[in-house]
Design a protein around this motif. Structure first.
Motif, PDB file in Angstrom:
ATOM      1  N   GLY A  74      27.531 -19.382 -25.822  1.00 47.90           N
ATOM      2  CA  GLY A  74      28.033 -20.622 -25.247  1.00 47.90           C
ATOM      3  C   GLY A  74      27.008 -21.285 -24.346  1.00 47.90           C
ATOM      4  N   LEU A  75      26.323 -20.485 -23.545  1.00 50.11           N
ATOM      5  CA  LEU A  75      25.296 -21.027 -22.667  1.00 50.11           C
ATOM      6  C   LEU A  75      24.166 -21.669 -23.462  1.00 50.11           C
ATOM      7  CD1 LEU A  75      25.049 -18.166 -20.024  1.00 50.11           C
ATOM      8  CD2 LEU A  75      25.898 -20.489 -19.606  1.00 50.11           C
ATOM      9  N   ILE A  76      23.733 -20.995 -24.521  1.00 48.93           N
ATOM     10  CA  ILE A  76      22.658 -21.551 -25.348  1.00 48.93           C
ATOM     11  C   ILE A  76      23.083 -22.892 -25.932  1.00 48.93           C
ATOM     12  CG2 ILE A  76      21.313 -21.227 -27.461  1.00 48.93           C
ATOM     13  CD1 ILE A  76      21.520 -18.156 -26.889  1.00 48.93           C
ATOM     14  N   MET A  77      24.292 -22.961 -26.453  1.00 51.52           N
ATOM     15  CA  MET A  77      24.751 -24.185 -27.104  1.00 51.52           C
ATOM     16  C   MET A  77      24.889 -25.350 -26.118  1.00 51.52           C
ATOM     17  SD  MET A  77      27.381 -22.875 -30.069  1.00 51.52           S
ATOM     18  CE  MET A  77      28.486 -21.968 -28.989  1.00 51.52           C
ATOM     19  N   LEU A  78      25.190 -25.068 -24.880  1.00 56.15           N
ATOM     20  CA  LEU A  78      25.305 -26.111 -23.865  1.00 56.15           C
ATOM     21  C   LEU A  78      23.967 -26.485 -23.237  1.00 56.15           C
ATOM     22  CD1 LEU A  78      28.415 -24.743 -21.917  1.00 56.15           C
ATOM     23  CD2 LEU A  78      28.336 -26.930 -23.152  1.00 56.15           C
ATOM     24  N   SER A  79      23.007 -25.594 -23.293  1.00 54.58           N
ATOM     25  CA  SER A  79      21.819 -25.680 -22.443  1.00 54.58           C
ATOM     26  C   SER A  79      20.979 -26.932 -22.635  1.00 54.58           C
ATOM     27  CB  SER A  79      20.948 -24.436 -22.612  1.00 54.58           C
ATOM     28  OG  SER A  79      20.444 -24.332 -23.931  1.00 54.58           O
ATOM     29  N   MET A  80      20.688 -27.314 -23.865  1.00 57.92           N
ATOM     30  CA  MET A  80      19.811 -28.469 -24.060  1.00 57.92           C
ATOM     31  C   MET A  80      20.460 -29.742 -23.523  1.00 57.92           C
ATOM     32  SD  MET A  80      16.948 -27.348 -25.170  1.00 57.92           S
ATOM     33  CE  MET A  80      16.215 -28.961 -25.469  1.00 57.92           C
TER      34      MET A  80
ATOM     35  N   LEU B  86      12.188 -24.771 -23.459  1.00 59.71           N
ATOM     36  CA  LEU B  86      13.484 -24.145 -23.713  1.00 59.71           C
ATOM     37  C   LEU B  86      13.836 -24.238 -25.195  1.00 59.71           C
ATOM     38  CD1 LEU B  86      16.111 -22.813 -22.778  1.00 59.71           C
ATOM     39  CD2 LEU B  86      16.964 -25.099 -22.183  1.00 59.71           C
ATOM     40  N   SER B  87      13.614 -25.389 -25.787  1.00 53.54           N
ATOM     41  CA  SER B  87      13.885 -25.556 -27.210  1.00 53.54           C
ATOM     42  C   SER B  87      13.053 -24.582 -28.045  1.00 53.54           C
ATOM     43  CB  SER B  87      13.589 -26.999 -27.631  1.00 53.54           C
ATOM     44  OG  SER B  87      13.789 -27.170 -29.013  1.00 53.54           O
ATOM     45  N   ARG B  88      11.798 -24.420 -27.666  1.00 55.07           N
ATOM     46  CA  ARG B  88      10.927 -23.497 -28.397  1.00 55.07           C
ATOM     47  C   ARG B  88      11.405 -22.058 -28.258  1.00 55.07           C
ATOM     48  NH1 ARG B  88       6.642 -25.269 -26.571  1.00 55.07           N
ATOM     49  NH2 ARG B  88       6.273 -23.841 -24.834  1.00 55.07           N
ATOM     50  N   LEU B  89      11.839 -21.677 -27.053  1.00 56.15           N
ATOM     51  CA  LEU B  89      12.332 -20.313 -26.846  1.00 56.15           C
ATOM     52  C   LEU B  89      13.603 -20.068 -27.647  1.00 56.15           C
ATOM     53  CD1 LEU B  89      11.959 -17.608 -25.371  1.00 56.15           C
ATOM     54  CD2 LEU B  89      13.317 -18.554 -23.488  1.00 56.15           C
ATOM     55  N   ILE B  90      14.491 -21.044 -27.671  1.00 56.41           N
ATOM     56  CA  ILE B  90      15.714 -20.919 -28.471  1.00 56.41           C
ATOM     57  C   ILE B  90      15.341 -20.710 -29.940  1.00 56.41           C
ATOM     58  CG2 ILE B  90      17.722 -22.199 -29.332  1.00 56.41           C
ATOM     59  CD1 ILE B  90      17.911 -23.467 -26.498  1.00 56.41           C
ATOM     60  N   HIS B  91      14.393 -21.483 -30.422  1.00 52.42           N
ATOM     61  CA  HIS B  91      13.955 -21.360 -31.814  1.00 52.42           C
ATOM     62  C   HIS B  91      13.279 -20.017 -32.059  1.00 52.42           C
ATOM     63  CE1 HIS B  91      11.505 -22.038 -35.429  1.00 52.42           C
ATOM     64  NE2 HIS B  91      12.450 -22.896 -35.776  1.00 52.42           N
ATOM     65  N   ASP B  92      12.416 -19.598 -31.142  1.00 48.07           N
ATOM     66  CA  ASP B  92      11.684 -18.339 -31.304  1.00 48.07           C
ATOM     67  C   ASP B  92      12.614 -17.132 -31.331  1.00 48.07           C
ATOM     68  OD1 ASP B  92       9.337 -19.766 -31.402  1.00 48.07           O
ATOM     69  OD2 ASP B  92       8.678 -19.239 -29.375  1.00 48.07           O
ATOM     70  N   CYS B  93      13.793 -17.292 -30.746  1.00 47.99           N
ATOM     71  CA  CYS B  93      14.788 -16.211 -30.756  1.00 47.99           C
ATOM     72  C   CYS B  93      15.807 -16.388 -31.886  1.00 47.99           C
ATOM     73  CB  CYS B  93      15.488 -16.138 -29.405  1.00 47.99           C
ATOM     74  SG  CYS B  93      14.416 -15.565 -28.053  1.00 47.99           S
ATOM     75  N   GLY B  94      15.595 -17.382 -32.733  1.00 43.50           N
ATOM     76  CA  GLY B  94      16.465 -17.587 -33.885  1.00 43.50           C
ATOM     77  C   GLY B  94      17.842 -18.119 -33.555  1.00 43.50           C
TER      78      GLY B  94
ATOM     79  N   GLN C 193      22.362 -12.124 -24.359  1.00 46.80           N
ATOM     80  CA  GLN C 193      22.270 -11.602 -22.994  1.00 46.80           C
ATOM     81  C   GLN C 193      20.958 -11.993 -22.319  1.00 46.80           C
ATOM     82  OE1 GLN C 193      25.562 -11.333 -23.502  1.00 46.80           O
ATOM     83  NE2 GLN C 193      25.263 -10.163 -21.623  1.00 46.80           N
ATOM     84  N   GLY C 194      19.901 -12.081 -23.122  1.00 42.95           N
ATOM     85  CA  GLY C 194      18.621 -12.513 -22.559  1.00 42.95           C
ATOM     86  C   GLY C 194      18.688 -13.935 -22.036  1.00 42.95           C
ATOM     87  N   PHE C 195      19.356 -14.809 -22.785  1.00 44.73           N
ATOM     88  CA  PHE C 195      19.486 -16.190 -22.322  1.00 44.73           C
ATOM     89  C   PHE C 195      20.432 -16.298 -21.130  1.00 44.73           C
ATOM     90  CE2 PHE C 195      17.396 -17.393 -26.265  1.00 44.73           C
ATOM     91  CZ  PHE C 195      16.644 -18.499 -25.862  1.00 44.73           C
ATOM     92  N   ASP C 196      21.435 -15.458 -21.063  1.00 45.42           N
ATOM     93  CA  ASP C 196      22.295 -15.437 -19.874  1.00 45.42           C
ATOM     94  C   ASP C 196      21.442 -15.129 -18.642  1.00 45.42           C
ATOM     95  OD1 ASP C 196      24.557 -15.471 -18.253  1.00 45.42           O
ATOM     96  OD2 ASP C 196      25.148 -13.428 -18.759  1.00 45.42           O
TER      97      ASP C 196
END
Length: 197
Positions: free
Chosen positions: A99-105, A143-151, A9-12
């Motif tokens: 789904g958004l996370i997986m598409l985002s990069m 963005l990549s770092r934030l995705i990683h930092d959130c696991g 939800q945070g990434f949304d």
């Protein structure tokens, strides 16, 4: 709320802000809300994911979510959301944020590669904590770092049964049912672009 749902939800919320900021119809108000939402999410979402009892972190994420909601209602989202809606339409068990996370990069890499809204991507990178950002690709790194930092770096579409053979039909679905979001993109995407993303 469990850590994974907090992240989804945070990434949304993050993408509500980012898409409104780089789309075709930003305005003074949406820009103000978007950058503030991005600042709060970049700084506090990993803390909220790591410790669900961290009320201060959740307060910042909730505030950012509200700001991002204002962005969405004072401008419009882009085809990033349209593509995810197609994923979820074909696989309803897929959480929207995942789904958004997986598409985002891939999605934002395409936008950066074609030179869309370059100055705005630099501004987003700075809002995400890259103070010396000068290249649009700095946003991708942040963005990549934030995705990683959130696991969330190990999310895979195949975990929800999504197969490449579906991409063509998903692209058609996204383009047919969310054409208004594609119209807000900073550059026009073809069917082939959508499949490739």
């Amino acid at each position: 709320m469990p850590a994974r749902l907090t992240a989804f939800q945070g990434f949304d919320a993050l993408f509500h802000a980012v898409e409104g900021y780089v789309g075709k119809r930003p305005n003074f108000m949406s820009d103000m809300y978007a950058l503030e939402a991005v600042r709060h999410l970049a700084a506090w979402l990993p803390k909220a994911v790591a410790d669900g009892t961290d009320i201060k972190a959740r307060e910042h994420v909730a505030f950012a979510n509200t700001m991002a909601g204002f962005v969405m209602t004072t401008t419009r989202l882009t085809s990033h959301h349209a593509m995810e809606h197609a994923l979820s339409a074909f696989h309803p068990e897929l959480p929207h944020g995942a789904g958004l996370i997986m598409l985002s990069m891939a999605y934002f890499d395409h936008m950066v590669a074609v030179g869309a809204q370059s100055e705005r991507f630099v501004a987003l990178a700075r809002a995400m904590g890259v103070e010396d950002a000068v290249q649009p690709s700095d946003f991708l790194s942040a963005l990549s770092r934030l995705i990683h930092d959130c696991g969330m770096q190990d999310l895979k579409m195949s975990d929800w049964g999504i197969a490449p053979e579906e991409f063509d039909a998903m692209a058609s679905n996204a383009l047919a049912t969310n054409d208004v979001l594609f119209a807000h993109d900073p550059v026009q995407l073809s069917h082939e672009d959508v499949v490739n993303i």
